[in-house]
Enzyme design. Structure first.
Site, PDB file in Angstrom:
ATOM      1  N   GLY A   7      10.290  93.240  41.217  1.00 39.41           N
ATOM      2  CA  GLY A   7       9.993  93.004  39.646  1.00 39.41           C
ATOM      3  C   GLY A   7      10.653  94.143  38.921  1.00 39.41           C
ATOM      4  O   GLY A   7      11.731  94.461  38.882  1.00 39.41           O
ATOM      5  N   THR A   9      12.226  96.112  35.605  1.00 42.82           N
ATOM      6  CA  THR A   9      13.037  95.657  34.441  1.00 42.82           C
ATOM      7  C   THR A   9      14.006  94.812  35.059  1.00 42.82           C
ATOM      8  O   THR A   9      14.098  93.884  34.315  1.00 42.82           O
ATOM      9  CB  THR A   9      13.691  97.084  34.018  1.00 42.82           C
ATOM     10  N   ALA A  10      14.516  95.138  36.137  1.00 39.32           N
ATOM     11  CA  ALA A  10      15.841  94.299  36.745  1.00 39.32           C
ATOM     12  C   ALA A  10      15.303  92.935  37.215  1.00 39.32           C
ATOM     13  O   ALA A  10      15.686  91.816  36.720  1.00 39.32           O
ATOM     14  CB  ALA A  10      16.523  94.814  37.696  1.00 39.32           C
ATOM     15  N   SER A  33       5.176  93.479  44.317  1.00 40.06           N
ATOM     16  CA  SER A  33       3.935  93.963  45.029  1.00 40.06           C
ATOM     17  C   SER A  33       3.129  95.038  43.907  1.00 40.06           C
ATOM     18  O   SER A  33       3.842  95.908  43.381  1.00 40.06           O
ATOM     19  CB  SER A  33       4.135  94.695  46.226  1.00 40.06           C
ATOM     20  N   ILE A  36       3.341  98.587  45.224  1.00 37.96           N
ATOM     21  CA  ILE A  36       4.511  99.378  44.975  1.00 37.96           C
ATOM     22  C   ILE A  36       4.579  99.915  43.580  1.00 37.96           C
ATOM     23  O   ILE A  36       4.787 101.140  43.245  1.00 37.96           O
ATOM     24  CB  ILE A  36       5.795  98.662  45.359  1.00 37.96           C
ATOM     25  N   GLU A  43      13.527 104.521  29.832  1.00 38.40           N
ATOM     26  CA  GLU A  43      14.774 103.689  30.267  1.00 38.40           C
ATOM     27  C   GLU A  43      15.781 103.952  28.938  1.00 38.40           C
ATOM     28  O   GLU A  43      15.512 103.735  27.930  1.00 38.40           O
ATOM     29  CB  GLU A  43      14.422 102.135  30.258  1.00 38.40           C
ATOM     30  N   ALA A  44      16.918 104.191  29.488  1.00 39.13           N
ATOM     31  CA  ALA A  44      18.070 104.758  28.490  1.00 39.13           C
ATOM     32  C   ALA A  44      19.220 103.376  28.578  1.00 39.13           C
ATOM     33  O   ALA A  44      19.374 103.133  29.768  1.00 39.13           O
ATOM     34  CB  ALA A  44      18.722 105.810  28.590  1.00 39.13           C
ATOM     35  N   LYS A  72      19.239 104.641  19.851  1.00 40.85           N
ATOM     36  CA  LYS A  72      20.028 105.778  20.251  1.00 40.85           C
ATOM     37  C   LYS A  72      21.436 105.295  19.656  1.00 40.85           C
ATOM     38  O   LYS A  72      21.903 103.919  19.851  1.00 40.85           O
ATOM     39  CB  LYS A  72      20.107 106.139  21.590  1.00 40.85           C
TER      40      LYS A  72
END
Length: 177
Positions: A7, A9-10, A33, A36, A43-44, A72
């Site tokens: 799971g 972000t990606a 999981s 985990i 996150e940039a 940014k």
């Protein structure tokens, strides 16, 4: 049938994009999981994330609120060449070209003839970042804002939750494991 392992972000970004762009003939399952967990970091991003969010139909203000995000305008490298040296890689374009030549060609000539101004002096993103001034805007096709680009810094765990909500609402099944 598509199965996404992991799971965060990606994983949830992949699931959300599949849910958005694959037709109903495909099933999408994401396996992750709870044991985990997601790494809770900032996150940039780079400006391309705006395209992903736009493709998913996310309103920028809602996304920024949900992820506790900020804007940014580039990435600054401190100690780039040596101790005390700083380098700002601003997002977006710079200067204005003329005829068939992009601006940087004129700047290269200027620098070769002894010009001392950094090319970043001609970058709207760098100027705004150093002035600590920015607000999202709608770019006019030929206006001064068409060279301005931005990205985000946000809580990765909150973005994963935001993506998960979207993905599950659009048919993605989550499996614990």
């Amino acid at each position: 049938r598509f199965v996404i392992v992991g799971g965060g972000t990606a994983g949830w970004m992949t699931a959300a994009l599949f849910a958005r762009f694959l037709d109903s003939r495909y099933s999408i399952t994401l396996v992750e999981s709870d044991a985990i967990g997601t790494v809770g970091v900032g996150e940039a991003t780079i400006p391309m994330l705006r395209l992903v969010n736009r493709a998913l139909g996310f309103e920028e203000a809602e996304f920024v609120r949900a992820t506790q995000g900020s804007f940014k305008l580039g990435i600054e490298f401190d100690g780039w060449r040596e101790e005390g040296h700083r380098y700002m890689h601003a997002f977006g374009g710079m200067g204005r070209g003329l005829a068939f030549l992009p601006f940087y060609q004129f700047w290269l000539r200027y620098a070769a003839e002894g010009g001392e101004k950094s090319i970043w002096n001609f970058s709207p993103g760098a100027k705004a970042a150093y002035a600590h001034k920015f607000a999202p805007l709608n770019a006019a096709p030929n206006g001064p804002s068409n060279n301005l680009a931005w990205a985000y810094h946000f809580d990765a765990g909150l973005y994963a939750q935001f993506l998960r909500k979207y993905a599950e609402a659009n048919g993605v099944k989550r499996v614990e494991g």
